[in-house]
Enzyme design. Structure first.
Site, mmCIF file in Angstrom:
data_model
loop_
_atom_site.group_PDB
_atom_site.id
_atom_site.type_symbol
_atom_site.label_atom_id
_atom_site.label_comp_id
_atom_site.label_asym_id
_atom_site.label_seq_id
_atom_site.Cartn_x
_atom_site.Cartn_y
_atom_site.Cartn_z
ATOM 1 N N GLU A 175 -13.003 10.619 3.465
ATOM 2 C CA GLU A 175 -13.986 10.264 2.451
ATOM 3 C C GLU A 175 -15.372 10.762 2.852
ATOM 4 O O GLU A 175 -16.148 11.223 2.008
ATOM 5 C CB GLU A 175 -14.003 8.756 2.228
ATOM 6 C CG GLU A 175 -14.807 8.346 1.006
ATOM 7 C CD GLU A 175 -14.658 6.879 0.652
ATOM 8 O OE1 GLU A 175 -15.278 6.456 -0.349
ATOM 9 O OE2 GLU A 175 -13.935 6.152 1.362
ATOM 10 N N GLU B 88 0.856 -1.186 0.000
ATOM 11 C CA GLU B 88 0.000 0.000 0.000
ATOM 12 C C GLU B 88 0.889 1.231 0.000
ATOM 13 O O GLU B 88 1.763 1.381 0.864
ATOM 14 C CB GLU B 88 -0.925 0.020 1.222
ATOM 15 C CG GLU B 88 -1.871 1.218 1.207
ATOM 16 C CD GLU B 88 -2.880 1.206 2.333
ATOM 17 O OE1 GLU B 88 -3.312 2.306 2.747
ATOM 18 O OE2 GLU B 88 -3.238 0.116 2.816
ATOM 19 N N LYS C 230 -4.734 22.154 -7.964
ATOM 20 C CA LYS C 230 -4.439 23.270 -8.857
ATOM 21 C C LYS C 230 -3.754 22.768 -10.121
ATOM 22 O O LYS C 230 -2.857 21.943 -10.068
ATOM 23 C CB LYS C 230 -3.560 24.304 -8.156
ATOM 24 C CG LYS C 230 -4.239 25.017 -6.994
ATOM 25 C CD LYS C 230 -3.326 26.056 -6.375
ATOM 26 C CE LYS C 230 -4.016 26.773 -5.223
ATOM 27 N NZ LYS C 230 -3.136 27.790 -4.594
ATOM 28 N N LYS D 169 -12.671 9.316 7.609
ATOM 29 C CA LYS D 169 -13.244 10.634 7.865
ATOM 30 C C LYS D 169 -13.033 11.566 6.672
ATOM 31 O O LYS D 169 -13.860 12.444 6.395
ATOM 32 C CB LYS D 169 -12.640 11.243 9.131
ATOM 33 C CG LYS D 169 -11.143 11.491 9.079
ATOM 34 C CD LYS D 169 -10.638 12.090 10.391
ATOM 35 C CE LYS D 169 -9.145 12.347 10.354
ATOM 36 N NZ LYS D 169 -8.638 12.904 11.631
ATOM 37 N N ASP E 298 -2.444 12.448 -2.617
ATOM 38 C CA ASP E 298 -2.573 13.898 -2.670
ATOM 39 C C ASP E 298 -3.050 14.312 -4.060
ATOM 40 O O ASP E 298 -2.406 14.010 -5.058
ATOM 41 C CB ASP E 298 -1.221 14.539 -2.359
ATOM 42 C CG ASP E 298 -1.346 16.029 -2.035
ATOM 43 O OD1 ASP E 298 -2.157 16.705 -2.700
ATOM 44 O OD2 ASP E 298 -0.644 16.496 -1.135
#
Length: 237
Positions: A213, A64, A143, A211, A139
């Site tokens: 999601e 993972e 932008k 939390k 992440d």
């Protein structure tokens, strides 16, 4: 021996260095549990990690990438004791919290790596060896000028695909629509991968809702899952 198709990838920093001190519990976990459970990528000896020796048993290895604060990772490792579950993460506090969560759940099949996943995959994971790779909510760099810093890019996906065993899966999830579309396009273009669902995958019941999601849902962002399977080189010709 490395495949001739081994992708050459210069590591791109796809994360922000976060400040802040660790909690007392996280520091204790690093002191007491890290010597058994963790290693730093930068300090690994040359060559592939011997996961059979580290776990003390032969078993399929699932990686993972980006375990965050361990909320999901600890539960997934606990639910799959048949796997040698490996998490790589750059944030020390997150790894400390993951160790605390894993201990609370009695997890015994989890090992942690602190450092850059690109370096780990390039230098310390054998080709065709992983039973699966999971990348949940990386992440998003929302932008446009920062999109180049996103983790899921063609060279990175080619590297991941080369480390998967034939039939193994790459499972991704994100709650940012544009990043989901980028993931779908990039993975669909990788010759060693095949989309198992010809589009978005159904959200699996076994993936815990974090939390973050829940926050995304409250803000109107829909989470997308993607599951790609590694195909054999013969199937790409």
């Amino acid at each position: 021996m490395e495949s001739e198709r081994q992708p050459r990838l210069r590591s791109v920093v796809s994360y922000v260095q976060r400040g802040g001190r660790m909690t007392v519990g996280q520091e204790r976990a690093w002191r007491d549990r890290w010597p058994e459970l963790g290693r730093k990528v930068a300090e690994l000896p040359p060559g592939p990690v011997d996961f059979t020796e580290w776990f003390g048993r032969p078993a399929p290895v699932l990686l993972e990438i980006g375990s965050g604060m361990g909320e999901t990772t600890s539960q997934l490792a606990a639910a799959a004791p048949e796997l040698n579950y490996v998490a790589v993460e750059v944030y020390e506090a997150g790894l400390g919290q993951l160790m605390l969560r894993a201990d609370n759940l009695g997890v015994a099949n989890l090992r942690l790596l602190h450092g850059d996943a690109v370096v780990l995959l390039t230098r310390h994971i054998e080709p065709d060896s992983l039973s699966g790779v999971r990348i949940f909510f990386p992440d998003p760099w929302p932008k446009k000028k920062h999109h180049k810093r996103r983790l899921v890019q063609p060279a990175f996906v080619a590297l991941v695909a080369s480390r998967l065993a034939p039939g193994a899966t790459l499972h991704l999830a994100t709650d940012w629509e544009h990043y989901a579309e980028q993931m779908l396009a990039v993975c669909s273009a990788e010759p060693l991968l095949r989309n198992r669902h010809d589009g978005w995958a159904p959200r699996p019941d076994w993936r815990p809702v974090t939390k973050f999601e829940n926050r995304a849902n409250a803000e109107g962002r829909v989470s997308h899952d993607l599951v790609f399977e590694r195909v054999s080189p013969a199937q790409t010709s």
